[in-house]
Design an enzyme around this catalytic site. Structure first.
Site, mmCIF file in Angstrom:
data_model
loop_
_atom_site.group_PDB
_atom_site.id
_atom_site.type_symbol
_atom_site.label_atom_id
_atom_site.label_comp_id
_atom_site.label_asym_id
_atom_site.label_seq_id
_atom_site.Cartn_x
_atom_site.Cartn_y
_atom_site.Cartn_z
ATOM 1 N N SER A 121 0.843 -1.191 0.000
ATOM 2 C CA SER A 121 0.000 0.000 0.000
ATOM 3 C C SER A 121 0.879 1.242 0.000
ATOM 4 O O SER A 121 1.998 1.220 0.525
ATOM 5 C CB SER A 121 -0.852 -0.016 1.264
ATOM 6 O OG SER A 121 -1.463 1.229 1.430
ATOM 7 N N SER A 122 0.338 2.334 -0.537
ATOM 8 C CA SER A 122 1.115 3.581 -0.571
ATOM 9 C C SER A 122 1.406 4.091 0.836
ATOM 10 O O SER A 122 2.346 4.850 1.033
ATOM 11 C CB SER A 122 0.359 4.654 -1.351
ATOM 12 O OG SER A 122 -0.893 4.899 -0.755
ATOM 13 N N CYS A 123 0.592 3.670 1.831
ATOM 14 C CA CYS A 123 0.801 4.240 3.168
ATOM 15 C C CYS A 123 1.920 3.536 3.936
ATOM 16 O O CYS A 123 2.107 3.796 5.117
ATOM 17 C CB CYS A 123 -0.494 4.302 3.959
ATOM 18 S SG CYS A 123 -1.229 2.734 4.199
ATOM 19 N N TYR A 149 0.404 -1.605 10.706
ATOM 20 C CA TYR A 149 -0.049 -2.068 9.384
ATOM 21 C C TYR A 149 1.114 -2.029 8.387
ATOM 22 O O TYR A 149 1.345 -2.977 7.628
ATOM 23 C CB TYR A 149 -1.186 -1.144 8.944
ATOM 24 C CG TYR A 149 -1.710 -1.334 7.550
ATOM 25 C CD1 TYR A 149 -2.580 -2.380 7.264
ATOM 26 C CD2 TYR A 149 -1.382 -0.444 6.524
ATOM 27 C CE1 TYR A 149 -3.099 -2.536 5.980
ATOM 28 C CE2 TYR A 149 -1.897 -0.597 5.249
ATOM 29 C CZ TYR A 149 -2.753 -1.639 4.981
ATOM 30 O OH TYR A 149 -3.267 -1.785 3.714
ATOM 31 N N LYS A 169 2.883 -5.043 6.275
ATOM 32 C CA LYS A 169 2.876 -5.032 4.804
ATOM 33 C C LYS A 169 4.304 -5.094 4.249
ATOM 34 O O LYS A 169 4.564 -5.769 3.263
ATOM 35 C CB LYS A 169 2.177 -3.766 4.293
ATOM 36 C CG LYS A 169 0.671 -3.829 4.456
ATOM 37 C CD LYS A 169 0.111 -4.802 3.449
ATOM 38 C CE LYS A 169 -1.363 -4.995 3.548
ATOM 39 N NZ LYS A 169 -1.861 -6.017 2.629
ATOM 40 N N HIS A 195 -12.160 5.072 4.859
ATOM 41 C CA HIS A 195 -11.176 5.970 4.244
ATOM 42 C C HIS A 195 -11.883 7.255 3.786
ATOM 43 O O HIS A 195 -13.102 7.319 3.767
ATOM 44 C CB HIS A 195 -10.527 5.276 3.043
ATOM 45 C CG HIS A 195 -9.639 4.131 3.424
ATOM 46 N ND1 HIS A 195 -9.888 2.836 3.041
ATOM 47 C CD2 HIS A 195 -8.501 4.088 4.155
ATOM 48 C CE1 HIS A 195 -8.937 2.048 3.513
ATOM 49 N NE2 HIS A 195 -8.088 2.780 4.195
HETATM 50 N N1 LIG Z 1 -8.645 0.100 0.186
HETATM 51 C C1 LIG Z 1 -7.581 0.810 -0.179
HETATM 52 O O1 LIG Z 1 -7.661 2.033 -0.370
HETATM 53 C C2 LIG Z 1 -6.247 0.122 -0.373
HETATM 54 C C3 LIG Z 1 -5.160 0.917 -0.741
HETATM 55 C C4 LIG Z 1 -3.928 0.312 -0.907
HETATM 56 C C5 LIG Z 1 -3.781 -1.047 -0.718
HETATM 57 N N2 LIG Z 1 -4.844 -1.799 -0.361
HETATM 58 C C6 LIG Z 1 -4.622 -3.247 -0.136
HETATM 59 O O2 LIG Z 1 -5.506 -4.018 -0.923
HETATM 60 C C7 LIG Z 1 -5.843 -5.212 -0.214
HETATM 61 C C8 LIG Z 1 -7.358 -5.345 -0.123
HETATM 62 O O3 LIG Z 1 -7.927 -4.211 0.505
HETATM 63 P P1 LIG Z 1 -9.505 -3.918 0.477
HETATM 64 O O4 LIG Z 1 -9.660 -2.456 0.476
HETATM 65 O O5 LIG Z 1 -10.153 -4.757 -0.539
HETATM 66 O O6 LIG Z 1 -9.935 -4.422 1.934
HETATM 67 P P2 LIG Z 1 -11.361 -4.983 2.387
HETATM 68 O O7 LIG Z 1 -12.440 -4.445 1.542
HETATM 69 O O8 LIG Z 1 -11.408 -4.768 3.862
HETATM 70 O O9 LIG Z 1 -11.250 -6.538 2.091
HETATM 71 C C9 LIG Z 1 -10.372 -7.352 2.800
HETATM 72 C C10 LIG Z 1 -10.745 -8.783 2.545
HETATM 73 O O10 LIG Z 1 -9.853 -9.588 3.315
HETATM 74 C C11 LIG Z 1 -10.600 -10.573 3.957
HETATM 75 N N3 LIG Z 1 -9.982 -10.968 5.202
HETATM 76 C C12 LIG Z 1 -9.538 -10.161 6.205
HETATM 77 N N4 LIG Z 1 -9.068 -10.896 7.213
HETATM 78 C C13 LIG Z 1 -9.247 -12.197 6.843
HETATM 79 C C14 LIG Z 1 -8.964 -13.428 7.472
HETATM 80 N N5 LIG Z 1 -8.410 -13.478 8.690
HETATM 81 N N6 LIG Z 1 -9.257 -14.580 6.805
HETATM 82 C C15 LIG Z 1 -9.826 -14.533 5.589
HETATM 83 N N7 LIG Z 1 -10.104 -13.402 4.935
HETATM 84 C C16 LIG Z 1 -9.818 -12.243 5.562
HETATM 85 C C17 LIG Z 1 -11.954 -9.939 4.241
HETATM 86 O O11 LIG Z 1 -12.875 -10.975 4.445
HETATM 87 P P3 LIG Z 1 -14.382 -10.732 4.907
HETATM 88 O O12 LIG Z 1 -15.107 -10.436 3.631
HETATM 89 O O13 LIG Z 1 -14.768 -11.996 5.544
HETATM 90 O O14 LIG Z 1 -14.343 -9.570 5.864
HETATM 91 C C18 LIG Z 1 -12.163 -9.144 2.959
HETATM 92 O O15 LIG Z 1 -12.754 -9.964 1.974
HETATM 93 C C19 LIG Z 1 -5.194 -5.106 1.161
HETATM 94 O O16 LIG Z 1 -3.996 -5.845 1.163
HETATM 95 C C20 LIG Z 1 -4.884 -3.641 1.306
HETATM 96 O O17 LIG Z 1 -3.772 -3.423 2.105
HETATM 97 C C21 LIG Z 1 -6.089 -1.255 -0.188
#
Ligand SMILES: NC(=O)c1ccc[n+]([C@@H]2O[C@H](COP(=O)([O-])OP(=O)(O)OC[C@H]3O[C@@H](n4cnc5c(N)ncnc54)[C@H](OP(=O)(O)O)[C@@H]3O)[C@@H](O)[C@H]2O)c1
Length: 348
Positions: free
Chosen positions: A113-115, A142, A146, A185
């Protein structure tokens, strides 16, 4: 920086976190790729559980993995749930990366992630600024987790020749975002706040901070497209930033969100709230050199995100209603006088 063609077609592809914002965008995009999609719900396999992950990978043996499962949240969540953000993300990365390697997975993409770049790293943020200075204290757990995931992918590549790559997405928004009042966010928080003010007929929306910080936003379906492009073409230890290369102030963004939502009142800024870092923009020259650029404009993306927010809210209300009706029905059934056998029901 090496590039290598990887054929996705015909492969068994596991999307970790398939119900999340990124995971569901990947599922939508992969539907066009003639692959066998593999998913597993958290209730079946909690990815923090090493034994469960090991057994599941041994049984399913995915040929490609997108590791988009993580504990994710905004500044409040990151800063308060510090133990979970560190522990859960370390456990998920280490379990999945090791199991993928042990089961001869041909390609894995890890999501950074960018953060996770240092707090004072020069802008726009280049990939090689990782680990060059102190991190932002509020999301340090976090970020540490990462960075460990990125280093793990890199280590399996250097020691075993595993084709594991990492990407660094900027701030994402779109369908499936988290609209929690405390833990969301900035884009999701603004969409929700302006929408609620419009529905309530409010005349003023307060935005946290001065409105001056500048941020970059990428529509999540563009991210998914970039990931498929990199999965097919990129093979190197260095992570790749994924963003638009353009930023906007929070004040300008607030005006755009208000316009998309149809909120016509005033916007004021609560300067007692922290601004965070003044600017956060990714250097996307590596990504553009690899032949990809974003296609959804911010204006169009906000409109699409707002449409998805309303559809998801309708869905949430329907579910709440169903749960409510079901509970009423169960309560009714649990009344012994309604039970032909005279037994209270405990079928909750
Ligand atoms: N959102 C952003 O702006 C952003 C920016 C940069 C990078 N990212 C990266 O992109 C990736 C996905 O982010 P996102 O925004 O899609 O997050 P999200 O919407 O919160 O989705 C996370 C997913 O991970 C699953 N998960 C979490 N803990 C788990 C566990 N213990 N066992 C099984 N599944 C688990 C969740 O399952 P449930 O459906 O059961 O909750 C959910 O499906 C992450 O690695 C994040 O760091 C996101």
């Amino acid at each position: 920086m090496a590039s290598a063609a990887f054929e996705l077609k015909g492969k068994t592809v596991f999307v970790g976190g398939h119900r999340g914002m990124v995971g569901s965008a990947l599922m939508r995009r992969l539907a066009r790729e003639q692959v066998d999609l593999l998913t597993v719900s958290r209730s079946e396999v909690d990815l923090r559980d090493q034994a469960a992950v090991t057994a599941w990978f041994a049984a399913k043996r995915p040929q490609a993995v997108f590791l988009a499962a993580a504990k994710v949240g905004g500044i409040v969540a990151n800063n308060t749930l510090r133990a979970e953000f560190l522990h859960d993300n370390l456990a998920i990365s280490s379990n999945v990366i090791q199991a993928a390697h042990a089961n001869r997975c041909e390609k894995l993409m890890f999501f950074g992630s960018s953060c996770i770049y240092p707090r004072l790293a020069p802008q726009p943020l280049r990939e090689d600024s990782m680990l060059t200075g102190p991190l932002e204290p509020t999301n340090e757990p976090y970020a540490i987790a990462k960075i460990a995931g990125i280093k793990l992918a890199e280590a399996y590549r250097s020691q075993y020749g595993a084709d594991f790559i990492s990407v660094m997405p900027t701030n994402l928004y779109g369908p499936g975002d988290n609209y929690h009042p405390e833990y969301s966010h900035v884009m999701a928080a603004l969409i929700r706040r302006f929408h609620e003010a419009k529905i309530a007929g409010g005349s003023n929306v307060v935005v946290w901070g001065t409105g001056k910080p500048r941020r970059e936003f990428l529509y999540v379906d563009d991210l998914a497209d970039a990931c498929i492009h990199l999965m097919k073409t990129y093979s190197s230890p260095e992570p790749v930033n994924i963003g638009t290369g353009e930023d906007i102030s929070i004040a300008e963004l607030s005006l755009m969100v208000a316009a998309a939502v149809g909120f016509r009142g005033e916007i004021s800024f609560d300067t007692s709230r922290p601004d965070g870092t003044p600017r956060k923009l990714l250097d996307v020259s590596r990504l553009s050199g690899l032949g990809w650029r974003a296609t959804t404009s911010l204006k169009e993306g906000i409109q699409l995100a707002y449409r998805a927010f309303r559809a998801e809210s309708d869905q949430r209300h329907k579910c709440d209603r169903l749960v409510h009706e079901k509970e009423a029905c169960i309560t009714d059934q649990s009344n012994p006088t309604n039970d032909p056998n005279g037994r209270p029901s405990h079928s909750r």
